[in-house]
Design a protein around this motif. Structure first.
Motif, mmCIF file in Angstrom:
data_model
loop_
_atom_site.group_PDB
_atom_site.id
_atom_site.type_symbol
_atom_site.label_atom_id
_atom_site.label_comp_id
_atom_site.label_asym_id
_atom_site.label_seq_id
_atom_site.Cartn_x
_atom_site.Cartn_y
_atom_site.Cartn_z
ATOM 1 N N GLY A 123 12.637 -2.081 -0.281
ATOM 2 C CA GLY A 123 13.249 -3.403 -0.284
ATOM 3 C C GLY A 123 12.504 -4.416 -1.130
ATOM 4 O O GLY A 123 12.612 -5.630 -0.893
ATOM 5 N N LEU A 124 11.770 -3.947 -2.135
ATOM 6 C CA LEU A 124 10.991 -4.835 -2.999
ATOM 7 C C LEU A 124 11.617 -4.888 -4.388
ATOM 8 O O LEU A 124 12.085 -3.869 -4.909
ATOM 9 C CB LEU A 124 9.549 -4.336 -3.111
ATOM 10 N N SER A 125 11.618 -6.072 -4.985
ATOM 11 C CA SER A 125 12.120 -6.207 -6.349
ATOM 12 C C SER A 125 10.979 -5.990 -7.333
ATOM 13 O O SER A 125 9.819 -6.279 -7.042
ATOM 14 C CB SER A 125 12.747 -7.588 -6.568
ATOM 15 N N GLY A 129 5.647 9.465 -8.813
ATOM 16 C CA GLY A 129 5.794 9.048 -10.205
ATOM 17 C C GLY A 129 7.039 8.227 -10.452
ATOM 18 O O GLY A 129 7.614 8.273 -11.549
ATOM 19 N N ALA A 130 7.504 7.479 -9.440
ATOM 20 C CA ALA A 130 8.737 6.689 -9.575
ATOM 21 C C ALA A 130 8.505 5.323 -8.936
ATOM 22 O O ALA A 130 8.938 5.073 -7.804
ATOM 23 C CB ALA A 130 9.907 7.414 -8.928
ATOM 24 N N PHE A 131 7.828 4.433 -9.652
ATOM 25 C CA PHE A 131 7.437 3.125 -9.121
ATOM 26 C C PHE A 131 8.659 2.296 -8.744
ATOM 27 O O PHE A 131 8.745 1.760 -7.627
ATOM 28 C CB PHE A 131 6.598 2.387 -10.165
ATOM 29 N N GLU A 132 9.607 2.186 -9.639
ATOM 30 C CA GLU A 132 10.755 1.309 -9.400
ATOM 31 C C GLU A 132 11.614 1.827 -8.251
ATOM 32 O O GLU A 132 12.068 1.056 -7.401
ATOM 33 C CB GLU A 132 11.594 1.185 -10.672
ATOM 34 N N GLU A 133 11.811 3.152 -8.194
ATOM 35 C CA GLU A 133 12.633 3.717 -7.130
ATOM 36 C C GLU A 133 11.977 3.527 -5.760
ATOM 37 O O GLU A 133 12.650 3.193 -4.776
ATOM 38 C CB GLU A 133 12.872 5.210 -7.383
ATOM 39 N N GLY A 141 0.823 -1.206 0.000
ATOM 40 C CA GLY A 141 0.000 0.000 0.000
ATOM 41 C C GLY A 141 0.856 1.254 0.000
ATOM 42 O O GLY A 141 0.547 2.245 -0.691
ATOM 43 N N ASP A 142 1.955 1.253 0.772
ATOM 44 C CA ASP A 142 2.896 2.378 0.774
ATOM 45 C C ASP A 142 3.510 2.568 -0.606
ATOM 46 O O ASP A 142 3.672 3.707 -1.076
ATOM 47 C CB ASP A 142 4.003 2.136 1.804
ATOM 48 N N LEU A 143 3.860 1.444 -1.258
ATOM 49 C CA LEU A 143 4.434 1.533 -2.597
ATOM 50 C C LEU A 143 3.454 2.190 -3.561
ATOM 51 O O LEU A 143 3.821 3.096 -4.323
ATOM 52 C CB LEU A 143 4.816 0.141 -3.095
ATOM 53 N N ALA A 144 2.199 1.740 -3.542
ATOM 54 C CA ALA A 144 1.198 2.303 -4.448
ATOM 55 C C ALA A 144 1.009 3.799 -4.194
ATOM 56 O O ALA A 144 0.919 4.608 -5.132
ATOM 57 C CB ALA A 144 -0.127 1.559 -4.285
ATOM 58 N N TYR A 145 0.970 4.204 -2.910
ATOM 59 C CA TYR A 145 0.726 5.612 -2.569
ATOM 60 C C TYR A 145 1.891 6.500 -2.995
ATOM 61 O O TYR A 145 1.706 7.506 -3.697
ATOM 62 C CB TYR A 145 0.489 5.736 -1.065
ATOM 63 N N PHE A 146 3.122 6.122 -2.576
ATOM 64 C CA PHE A 146 4.264 6.989 -2.857
ATOM 65 C C PHE A 146 4.639 6.983 -4.339
ATOM 66 O O PHE A 146 5.093 8.007 -4.868
ATOM 67 C CB PHE A 146 5.466 6.573 -1.999
ATOM 68 N N ALA A 147 4.435 5.847 -5.021
ATOM 69 C CA ALA A 147 4.714 5.806 -6.457
ATOM 70 C C ALA A 147 3.758 6.719 -7.207
ATOM 71 O O ALA A 147 4.148 7.392 -8.176
ATOM 72 C CB ALA A 147 4.599 4.375 -6.977
#
Length: 691
Positions: free
Chosen positions: A485-487, A475-479, A465-471
């Motif tokens: 710590g996710l691949s 606008g930087a999904f991979e970063e 959920g944090d990844l979805a929100y901050f990406a």
């Protein structure tokens, strides 16, 4: 339902008690008459807006597990458990689809039809099995007393509901299958195909023998192939995703919590007099079984713990094995029909005597005996066997399951001792005997699946959920994924695909893909084994793949076409100028023969998988020669040398085949019909919410 209402007004409690003694209630439970009345009424799924109750799913799941135990014995591994859960889920969904279709078509069962199933000339098998007397006749007095007992009213109504449901499904099945016919021609053709055989000789020129240098493939050739086969390169809307996942595996804390739960039950488990009820009341994921099992029928870790001291009354565990945590009570033991060992070995492979290898294995043994290295460590480092990664662990095995030399040495040793070097047909072995057993045990296994806790799942879901929100914000999904710590993986998928490579099947993901546009980030999507968040990086509309995209795929096909043309023309010229017998010499190849050819023959020497070969052979008369056939892998000419025609059909065989074909077609039609209903249905899977 006049007769049934009259029966309910009668009395006869004594014979009703006899009915209970005969096991009617248990039979009805096996027939799914009684549901688990105390279970929470929750929904495992929603089908076209109608909820499917979890208790129905759990009942089917239990029956699937029991069937597995009866057929296979031993414990289920996590993969098999997952397949059985999926099978049970599909079955309960199919039942709801069937129910809805019967409602739509207005299929119903009258009271008089139910009455006929109980009191008619051909009662339902449940009635016939449980209410028959010693002569095989239905004891209607027992039936009347069951119906008349007010305390049994609920069970009697359940029986009626079960019979009504059975009859209704039978009507639905008859309607679906009413158009299925098997003609006389169908029977004759099936009989001929199953019982005909032939022999043939043939000459072939494989396309692969044409060198690449001898053919020329132009840009025009490639474009012509593309234009003529454009439908092969049609694609649906295609989406490129980058995604990150978190596994739903249990953590060490989860395993510790489950172990603690089992530990708290040790004292009660030891003193309970009804082990079956104890397992049921404590929601064991393993059903109670009174069967006696040998160590090779158990998970190796569980067997090690049980056979460390197989004493009746002993409580074993908690012990982890087979994706579960186990607390076991040894109920009884008896002599087994065989002897069993748990052993490890280190194998140095060779097919001949080799003093260098025996010296090396002796040196390994010295290191183990001196304590400078463990057996498992040396097995991982030096063993040539597939068990090396497990420290040479072979698990439990019975006498008679290993090669003689190995077995004689292992079964002749005491537990804890080292044996070897021992030479077998595989090489030289160093053997360590861990444990031996000659008893079968009856155990009650209180087992819990090693599933993650709600807290663990919440943490893993929150991370994505944090990844979805901050990406979405940055606008930087991979970063953002790397920061957490996710691949990140990338995949290209057509929107009509049922399963996404690397992710799996998910209705929520499919819905996301249908409406996806560049830069869209999904919500956290939950699957059975993971959570996933995906970002769309590219969307290609529905259409045809461009020539430039598929050019490299087209070239091998065009090359094959040209090689086929070369070999076919060469074979045609040779056949025009020579008799069949002279073809091998004229073409510089060999004459091959093939006997026992049947309609199921799929592979032919020199031709590979060649369906046209079988059809050509059976299409010729004995002694007749074919024209040149351009097959999948070779151009060939075949001559049928012998054909065996099956004897005429007898009436008995004709009727047998008719029933066989009817059964096959009914199964296929039923399967296709359910698949069509499922494809048109709106199904929401709620299993992940039932933890």
């Amino acid at each position: 339902m006049g007769a049934m209402n009259k029966l309910r007004q009668n009395t006869g409690v004594i014979l009703w008690i006899l009915v209970i003694s005969f096991g009617v209630i248990w039979t009805l439970q096996d027939s799914d008459v009684f549901s688990a009345m105390n279970q929470t009424n929750r929904n495992v799924a929603t089908v076209n807006g109608t909820p499917v109750q979890n208790e129905d799913y759990q009942r089917i799941l239990k029956r699937q597990r029991q069937r597995f135990q009866q057929q296979m014995g031993g414990d289920m591994n996590p993969q098999m458990e997952s397949r059985i859960r999926e099978r049970a889920y599909n079955q309960v969904i199919n039942q709801e689809l069937l129910q809805q279709e019967m409602e739509r078509l207005g299929i119903s069962v009258t009271d008089s039809e139910v009455e006929e199933m109980v009191f008619g000339e051909s009662p339902h098998p449940v009635i016939r099995r449980q209410f028959a007397d010693s002569t095989g006749q239905i004891n209607y007095q027992l039936l009347q007393n069951m119906a008349s007992n007010p305390e049994a009213r609920a069970q009697w109504i359940k029986l009626e509901e079960f019979l009504r449901r059975q009859r209704r499904q039978q009507k639905m099945s008859s309607l679906v299958q009413s158009t299925i016919q098997v003609s006389e021609a169908d029977i004759k053709d099936y009989y001929r195909r199953q019982n005909s055989s032939a022999s043939a000789q043939y000459v072939a020129l494989r396309y692969a023998r044409v060198s690449d240098d001898s053919i020329t493939v132009t840009e025009s050739d490639l474009r012509d192939y593309y234009d003529n086969n454009r439908e092969e390169y049609k694609r649906e809307k295609t989406v490129t995703l980058q995604y990150a996942t978190t596994s739903k595996e249990a953590t060490a804390e989860d395993s510790s919590g489950i172990s603690g739960d089992l530990t708290n039950l040790r004292a009660d488990f030891a003193t309970t007099e009804n082990d079956s009820l104890f397992l049921l009341n404590n929601a064991s994921d393993q059903d109670f079984s009174s069967a006696y099992r040998t160590p090779d029928q158990m998970n190796a870790r569980v067997a090690d713990s049980v056979y460390a001291a197989p004493t009746p009354g002993r409580i074993v565990g908690p012990v982890f094995g087979g994706g579960q945590a186990h607390l076991l009570k040894i109920r009884d033991t008896r002599p087994a029909e065989n002897d069993f060992l748990h052993a490890r070995h280190i194998l140095l492979k060779t097919d001949q005597a080799n003093s260098e290898l025996t010296g090396r294995l002796q040196s390994i043994r010295d290191s183990i005996e001196s304590g400078t290295a463990s057996f498992a460590e040396m097995a991982r480092r030096y063993s040539d066997d597939g068990s090396a990664s497990d420290g040479g662990d072979l698990g439990w095995f019975a006498r008679g399951s290993m090669v003689d030399a190995f077995e004689d040495a292992a079964f002749g040793a005491e537990p804890g001792s080292l044996v070897g070097p021992v030479r077998s047909e595989f090489g030289y072995h160093l053997i360590r005997v861990e444990t031996r057993a000659s008893q079968a045990v009856q155990v009650a296994d209180l087992a819990y699946n090693l599933s993650p806790s709600q807290a663990t799942l919440s943490d893993k879901e929150s991370q994505l959920g944090d990844l979805a929100y901050f990406a979405a914000e940055e606008g930087a999904f991979e970063e953002e994924a790397q920061r957490l710590g996710l691949s990140v993986q990338e995949v290209q998928v057509e929107t009509d695909q049922s399963s996404v490579p690397g992710i799996g099947q998910s209705a929520a993901l499919s819905q996301f893909l249908e409406s996806a546009s560049n830069g869209t980030i999904s919500d956290v999507i939950e699957l059975s084994d993971k959570f996933v968040v995906a970002e769309v990086t590219n969307v290609t509309p529905e259409g045809y793949r461009s020539f430039s995209e598929v050019k490299s795929q087209i070239r091998p096909q065009v090359e094959l076409q040209k090689k086929r043309a070369v070999q076919t023309r060469r074979m045609e010229r040779a056949l025009a100028q020579n008799a069949f017998e002279a073809l091998p010499e004229a073409l510089g190849t060999e004459l091959r023969t093939q006997s026992d050819i049947t309609y199921s023959t799929s592979t032919v020497p020199g031709l590979g998988q060649e369906p046209q070969f079988v059809g050509t052979v059976f299409g010729l008369d004995e002694g007749e020669t074919s024209d040149v056939v351009a097959g999948n892998n070779a151009a060939f000419v075949v001559q049928t040398t012998e054909k065996t025609i099956p004897p005429p059909l007898t009436d008995q065989k004709r009727q047998q085949l008719r029933q066989q074909l009817l059964k096959q077609r009914r199964q296929q039609v039923s399967s296709d019909w359910i698949a069509a209903l499922k494809e048109d249905a709106s199904i929401e899977d709620n299993r992940t919410q039932l933890r």
